[in-house]
Scaffold this motif. Sequence first.
Motif, PDB file in Angstrom:
ATOM      1  N   GLY A 130      14.657 -22.331  21.010  1.00 44.61           N
ATOM      2  CA  GLY A 130      13.805 -21.312  20.404  1.00 44.61           C
ATOM      3  C   GLY A 130      14.540 -20.000  20.191  1.00 44.61           C
ATOM      4  O   GLY A 130      14.245 -19.271  19.233  1.00 44.61           O
ATOM      5  N   ARG A 131      15.503 -19.709  21.046  1.00 44.62           N
ATOM      6  CA  ARG A 131      16.262 -18.460  20.924  1.00 44.62           C
ATOM      7  C   ARG A 131      17.164 -18.459  19.691  1.00 44.62           C
ATOM      8  O   ARG A 131      17.628 -17.407  19.245  1.00 44.62           O
ATOM      9  CB  ARG A 131      17.102 -18.241  22.184  1.00 44.62           C
ATOM     10  CG  ARG A 131      16.278 -17.903  23.435  1.00 44.62           C
ATOM     11  CD  ARG A 131      17.182 -17.412  24.551  1.00 44.62           C
ATOM     12  NE  ARG A 131      18.012 -18.471  25.083  1.00 44.62           N
ATOM     13  CZ  ARG A 131      17.681 -19.233  26.134  1.00 44.62           C
ATOM     14  NH1 ARG A 131      16.519 -19.035  26.751  1.00 44.62           N
ATOM     15  NH2 ARG A 131      18.501 -20.177  26.582  1.00 44.62           N
ATOM     16  N   GLN A 132      17.419 -19.659  19.137  1.00 44.97           N
ATOM     17  CA  GLN A 132      18.283 -19.751  17.961  1.00 44.97           C
ATOM     18  C   GLN A 132      17.501 -19.627  16.649  1.00 44.97           C
ATOM     19  O   GLN A 132      18.091 -19.524  15.577  1.00 44.97           O
ATOM     20  CB  GLN A 132      19.032 -21.090  17.975  1.00 44.97           C
ATOM     21  CG  GLN A 132      19.880 -21.318  19.213  1.00 44.97           C
ATOM     22  CD  GLN A 132      20.527 -22.693  19.202  1.00 44.97           C
ATOM     23  OE1 GLN A 132      20.774 -23.262  18.141  1.00 44.97           O
ATOM     24  NE2 GLN A 132      20.793 -23.228  20.388  1.00 44.97           N
ATOM     25  N   CYS A 133      16.188 -19.663  16.748  1.00 44.90           N
ATOM     26  CA  CYS A 133      15.344 -19.664  15.543  1.00 44.90           C
ATOM     27  C   CYS A 133      14.878 -18.248  15.209  1.00 44.90           C
ATOM     28  O   CYS A 133      14.790 -17.381  16.080  1.00 44.90           O
ATOM     29  CB  CYS A 133      14.129 -20.562  15.757  1.00 44.90           C
ATOM     30  SG  CYS A 133      14.539 -22.264  16.220  1.00 44.90           S
ATOM     31  N   ILE A 134      14.578 -18.038  13.954  1.00 44.23           N
ATOM     32  CA  ILE A 134      14.049 -16.748  13.528  1.00 44.23           C
ATOM     33  C   ILE A 134      12.833 -16.967  12.629  1.00 44.23           C
ATOM     34  O   ILE A 134      12.696 -18.008  11.987  1.00 44.23           O
ATOM     35  CB  ILE A 134      15.094 -15.899  12.766  1.00 44.23           C
ATOM     36  CG1 ILE A 134      15.524 -16.604  11.474  1.00 44.23           C
ATOM     37  CG2 ILE A 134      16.290 -15.595  13.637  1.00 44.23           C
ATOM     38  CD1 ILE A 134      16.391 -15.743  10.571  1.00 44.23           C
ATOM     39  N   ARG A 135      11.947 -15.985  12.629  1.00 45.94           N
ATOM     40  CA  ARG A 135      10.795 -16.023  11.718  1.00 45.94           C
ATOM     41  C   ARG A 135      11.079 -15.094  10.553  1.00 45.94           C
ATOM     42  O   ARG A 135      11.680 -14.043  10.721  1.00 45.94           O
ATOM     43  CB  ARG A 135       9.522 -15.593  12.451  1.00 45.94           C
ATOM     44  CG  ARG A 135       9.079 -16.601  13.499  1.00 45.94           C
ATOM     45  CD  ARG A 135       7.615 -16.464  13.833  1.00 45.94           C
ATOM     46  NE  ARG A 135       7.189 -17.471  14.790  1.00 45.94           N
ATOM     47  CZ  ARG A 135       5.957 -17.923  14.909  1.00 45.94           C
ATOM     48  NH1 ARG A 135       5.008 -17.453  14.109  1.00 45.94           N
ATOM     49  NH2 ARG A 135       5.642 -18.833  15.809  1.00 45.94           N
ATOM     50  N   LYS A 136      10.646 -15.510   9.392  1.00 42.56           N
ATOM     51  CA  LYS A 136      10.891 -14.720   8.193  1.00 42.56           C
ATOM     52  C   LYS A 136       9.644 -14.715   7.327  1.00 42.56           C
ATOM     53  O   LYS A 136       8.949 -15.722   7.216  1.00 42.56           O
ATOM     54  CB  LYS A 136      12.081 -15.302   7.416  1.00 42.56           C
ATOM     55  CG  LYS A 136      12.595 -14.405   6.315  1.00 42.56           C
ATOM     56  CD  LYS A 136      13.901 -14.936   5.742  1.00 42.56           C
ATOM     57  CE  LYS A 136      14.448 -14.026   4.655  1.00 42.56           C
ATOM     58  NZ  LYS A 136      15.725 -14.530   4.083  1.00 42.56           N
ATOM     59  N   ARG A 137       9.361 -13.582   6.717  1.00 43.06           N
ATOM     60  CA  ARG A 137       8.191 -13.440   5.847  1.00 43.06           C
ATOM     61  C   ARG A 137       8.627 -13.377   4.386  1.00 43.06           C
ATOM     62  O   ARG A 137       9.667 -12.810   4.065  1.00 43.06           O
ATOM     63  CB  ARG A 137       7.401 -12.177   6.215  1.00 43.06           C
ATOM     64  CG  ARG A 137       6.795 -12.212   7.609  1.00 43.06           C
ATOM     65  CD  ARG A 137       6.026 -10.920   7.899  1.00 43.06           C
ATOM     66  NE  ARG A 137       5.496 -10.897   9.238  1.00 43.06           N
ATOM     67  CZ  ARG A 137       4.320 -11.419   9.588  1.00 43.06           C
ATOM     68  NH1 ARG A 137       3.557 -11.995   8.643  1.00 43.06           N
ATOM     69  NH2 ARG A 137       3.896 -11.368  10.833  1.00 43.06           N
ATOM     70  N   PHE A 138       7.788 -13.970   3.536  1.00 45.81           N
ATOM     71  CA  PHE A 138       8.033 -13.950   2.099  1.00 45.81           C
ATOM     72  C   PHE A 138       6.773 -13.488   1.389  1.00 45.81           C
ATOM     73  O   PHE A 138       5.659 -13.851   1.777  1.00 45.81           O
ATOM     74  CB  PHE A 138       8.426 -15.343   1.590  1.00 45.81           C
ATOM     75  CG  PHE A 138       9.737 -15.842   2.129  1.00 45.81           C
ATOM     76  CD1 PHE A 138      10.922 -15.572   1.470  1.00 45.81           C
ATOM     77  CD2 PHE A 138       9.775 -16.565   3.311  1.00 45.81           C
ATOM     78  CE1 PHE A 138      12.133 -16.026   1.975  1.00 45.81           C
ATOM     79  CE2 PHE A 138      10.977 -17.022   3.827  1.00 45.81           C
ATOM     80  CZ  PHE A 138      12.165 -16.755   3.158  1.00 45.81           C
TER      81      PHE A 138
END
Length: 229
Positions: free
Chosen positions: A22-30
């Motif tokens: 989970g620490r390697q993942c990122i959330r991104k908004r579009f």
Amino acid sequence: MSVFDGIPFFAGLDPSYGETFGRQCIRKRFSEGELVLDFDDPSTDVYFIVSGDVRVLIRTAAGKEMILGDFGPGKFFGEMAAIDGANRSANVTALTNAEVLLVPPTAFREIVLHSPEIAERLLRLLTSRVRELNVRLFERSVLDLRHRLYAELLRMASPRKGHEGQSIVSPPPFQHDLAARIGCRREQVSRELGAMTEEGLAEKVRGGLVLLRPGVLEKRVRDAMNAAE
């Protein structure tokens, strides 16, 4: 709490894996209309939709588009590039404001390879997508425009509440979108929808396109398929 919580694909994931990867993942908004991925993009992350909707399509150099599908919360895309490392094979655009979880390919593969339950889930999903593409390819090869439209509307429709025997495509599909789905011009779709209305097979209502007799459409598609074989 793990970043994978609430995403169906990761149900049953070992909490220690959730914490590690989970620490390697990122959330991104579009934003609505924003490009999420482009054809031939070299990125290899897997995109899990947390909220909003996106559209996956193929666009030719001349600008002609073929819509492959619309994905909503809980769905994901980009897994092929994570598996084989090849450039992206489709274009993805946000239909609405959307938020996605980007999972790096190494994390995605580690999770899949160390969880039989999740691996089984991925295999079933990939198999389902291949089957759907095979059906679409066959339809493109043997069906005329009218029957391709029938088949696509049936795929998009869901049962209409309070009206047994009817289905509805909601929200109502744009004619140019239908054209991009089945490979024709908007004017041709307009003409066929008009014919369906006159025949009592379809009706436009507020909030959707009603298929009044989906069973008839299903039989026509089936008969056309059998005749082609």
